[in-house]
Design a protein around this motif. Structure first.
Motif, short mmCIF file in Angstrom:
data_model
loop_
_atom_site.label_atom_id
_atom_site.label_comp_id
_atom_site.label_asym_id
_atom_site.label_seq_id
_atom_site.Cartn_x
_atom_site.Cartn_y
_atom_site.Cartn_z
N ASP A 271 21.94 27.62 43.28
CA ASP A 271 22.14 26.94 44.56
C ASP A 271 23.36 27.52 45.28
N ILE A 272 24.41 27.74 44.52
CA ILE A 272 25.64 28.30 45.10
C ILE A 272 25.39 29.73 45.59
N ARG A 273 24.67 30.50 44.78
CA ARG A 273 24.37 31.88 45.19
C ARG A 273 23.53 31.91 46.47
N VAL A 274 22.42 31.16 46.45
CA VAL A 274 21.52 31.17 47.61
C VAL A 274 22.20 30.55 48.84
N GLY A 275 22.95 29.48 48.64
CA GLY A 275 23.61 28.81 49.76
C GLY A 275 24.61 29.72 50.46
N ASN A 276 25.37 30.48 49.68
CA ASN A 276 26.34 31.40 50.28
C ASN A 276 25.64 32.59 50.94
N TRP A 277 24.54 33.00 50.34
CA TRP A 277 23.73 34.07 50.96
C TRP A 277 23.22 33.61 52.33
N LEU A 278 22.78 32.36 52.42
CA LEU A 278 22.32 31.82 53.71
C LEU A 278 23.48 31.81 54.72
N PRO B 189 32.97 40.64 58.09
CA PRO B 189 34.16 40.02 58.68
C PRO B 189 34.96 39.29 57.60
N PRO B 190 36.29 39.38 57.64
CA PRO B 190 37.12 38.77 56.59
C PRO B 190 36.85 37.28 56.37
N LYS B 191 36.43 36.58 57.41
CA LYS B 191 36.19 35.14 57.24
C LYS B 191 35.00 34.85 56.32
N PHE B 192 34.14 35.87 56.10
CA PHE B 192 32.98 35.68 55.22
C PHE B 192 33.23 36.16 53.79
N LEU B 193 34.44 36.64 53.52
CA LEU B 193 34.74 37.13 52.19
C LEU B 193 34.56 36.05 51.10
N PRO B 194 35.00 34.80 51.33
CA PRO B 194 34.79 33.77 50.30
C PRO B 194 33.31 33.56 49.98
N GLN B 195 32.44 33.59 51.00
CA GLN B 195 31.00 33.40 50.76
C GLN B 195 30.44 34.57 49.95
N TRP B 196 30.85 35.78 50.30
CA TRP B 196 30.36 36.95 49.57
C TRP B 196 30.81 36.91 48.11
N LEU B 197 32.07 36.54 47.92
CA LEU B 197 32.62 36.47 46.57
C LEU B 197 31.91 35.39 45.75
N MET C 147 28.89 34.23 46.19
CA MET C 147 27.52 34.68 45.92
C MET C 147 27.50 35.65 44.74
N GLU C 148 28.40 36.62 44.76
CA GLU C 148 28.41 37.62 43.70
C GLU C 148 28.87 37.04 42.36
N MET C 149 29.86 36.18 42.39
CA MET C 149 30.37 35.62 41.14
C MET C 149 29.36 34.66 40.51
N SER C 150 28.66 33.89 41.33
CA SER C 150 27.65 32.99 40.75
C SER C 150 26.55 33.83 40.10
N GLY C 151 26.19 34.96 40.71
CA GLY C 151 25.20 35.86 40.11
C GLY C 151 25.71 36.46 38.81
N TYR C 152 26.99 36.78 38.78
CA TYR C 152 27.62 37.32 37.56
C TYR C 152 27.52 36.31 36.41
N PHE C 153 27.86 35.06 36.69
CA PHE C 153 27.79 34.05 35.62
C PHE C 153 26.34 33.76 35.22
N GLN C 154 25.45 33.78 36.19
CA GLN C 154 24.03 33.59 35.87
C GLN C 154 23.55 34.65 34.89
N MET C 155 23.87 35.91 35.17
CA MET C 155 23.39 37.01 34.33
C MET C 155 23.93 36.90 32.90
N ILE C 156 25.19 36.52 32.77
CA ILE C 156 25.76 36.40 31.42
C ILE C 156 25.10 35.26 30.65
N ILE C 157 24.85 34.15 31.34
CA ILE C 157 24.19 33.02 30.68
C ILE C 157 22.76 33.38 30.30
N LEU C 158 22.05 34.05 31.21
CA LEU C 158 20.66 34.46 30.91
C LEU C 158 20.62 35.41 29.72
N GLU C 159 21.52 36.37 29.69
CA GLU C 159 21.57 37.31 28.57
C GLU C 159 21.88 36.58 27.26
#
Lengths: 100, 155
Positions: B106-113, B129-137, B139-151
């Protein structure tokens, strides 16, 4: 609240008030491609929701990825809605459509 | 973050304090996807489907409320993150894995939106734009944690 790890099973008992249309397997459960859901995650969700083995789940995941969508099930209205709900709980892009 | 051990009931991860802080910080933003984000159907428009659409939205809203409540309890559990050398140990009960994966996605998809649903993820857009850096971060970090949990679940 914690989700159980076993595959989810659609309801078998139909409501007494269900119409013939609702009971017939004329609805498709479709998963659509998007660039955000991770491939391993989508495979995992298909395994959990439908109880498929990894090979079958990966086949449908790749179909979503390469062809833009995959038909995951053909069900009655009630069961199709159930599966779409389960897939949307995982934030997958899933809908149900009438089987033409 | 990496898996260090697992049994039938739980998986133990080792992570740095920075990873712990990042995990807690992004989990606290849940839910991110807007309510009624997805239609039940792209083509069906009859009244029957409208009823199901309403029921679906109610069920998803209940689910999100329950997840949010559970998340608070889960994050504040005294033994969730334990000091270790090096870093910390993080215990994930297997019964919590599906729920946590849903929250992270949800966090990944929501930030992607919020980023405008870009066609590509993984690499930071060169003109982000710098104001979107928190959303990008997030999105990527939630994907990072997802992958580690899935593995870890696979392994």
């Amino acid at each position: 609240m914690a989700n159980v790890a076993e595959p989810l099973v659609a309801p078998d008992q139909e409501k007494e008030t269900s119409t013939k249309d609702e009971l017939e397997p004329g609805y498709l459960v479709v998963c659509w491609n998007d660039p955000v859901n991770l491939m391993d995650y989508v495979t995992h969700v298909f395994q959990k929701v439908f109880g498929w083995d990894r090979q079958k789940a990966e086949r449908h995941m790749m179909q979503v990825h390469e062809q833009g969508k995959s038909v995951l099930a053909r069900e009655s209205l009630e069961k199709a809605e159930f599966y779409v709900h389960q897939l949307q709980k995982y934030t997958l892009h899933a809908t149900m459509e009438r089987d033409a | 973050m990496k898996r260090v051990s697992a049994d039938d009931k739980a998986i133990i991860f080792q992570l740095s304090t920075r990873e712990r802080d990042m995990l807690v910080q992004i989990l606290q933003t849940y839910p991110v996807v807007p309510p009624a984000h997805q239609p039940l159907s792209q083509e069906l428009r009859d009244s029957q489907v409208t009823d199901y659409q309403r029921l679906l939205e109610e069920a998803l809203a209940e689910q999100r409320a329950a997840n949010k409540g559970h998340l608070h309890t889960w994050l504040t559990a005294a033994d969730r993150f334990q000091k270790s050398k090096p870093g910390l140990r993080f215990t994930l009960e297997r019964t919590d894995s599906e729920w946590l994966l849903q929250v992270l996605n949800d966090i990944r998809v929501g930030n992607w939106l919020q980023l405008g649903s870009p066609e590509r993820t993984g690499l930071m857009p060169p003109k982000l734009p710098p104001k979107f850096l928190p959303q990008w971060l997030a999105m990527e970090m939630s994907g990072y944690f997802q992958m580690i949990i899935l593995e870890a679940l696979e392994g």
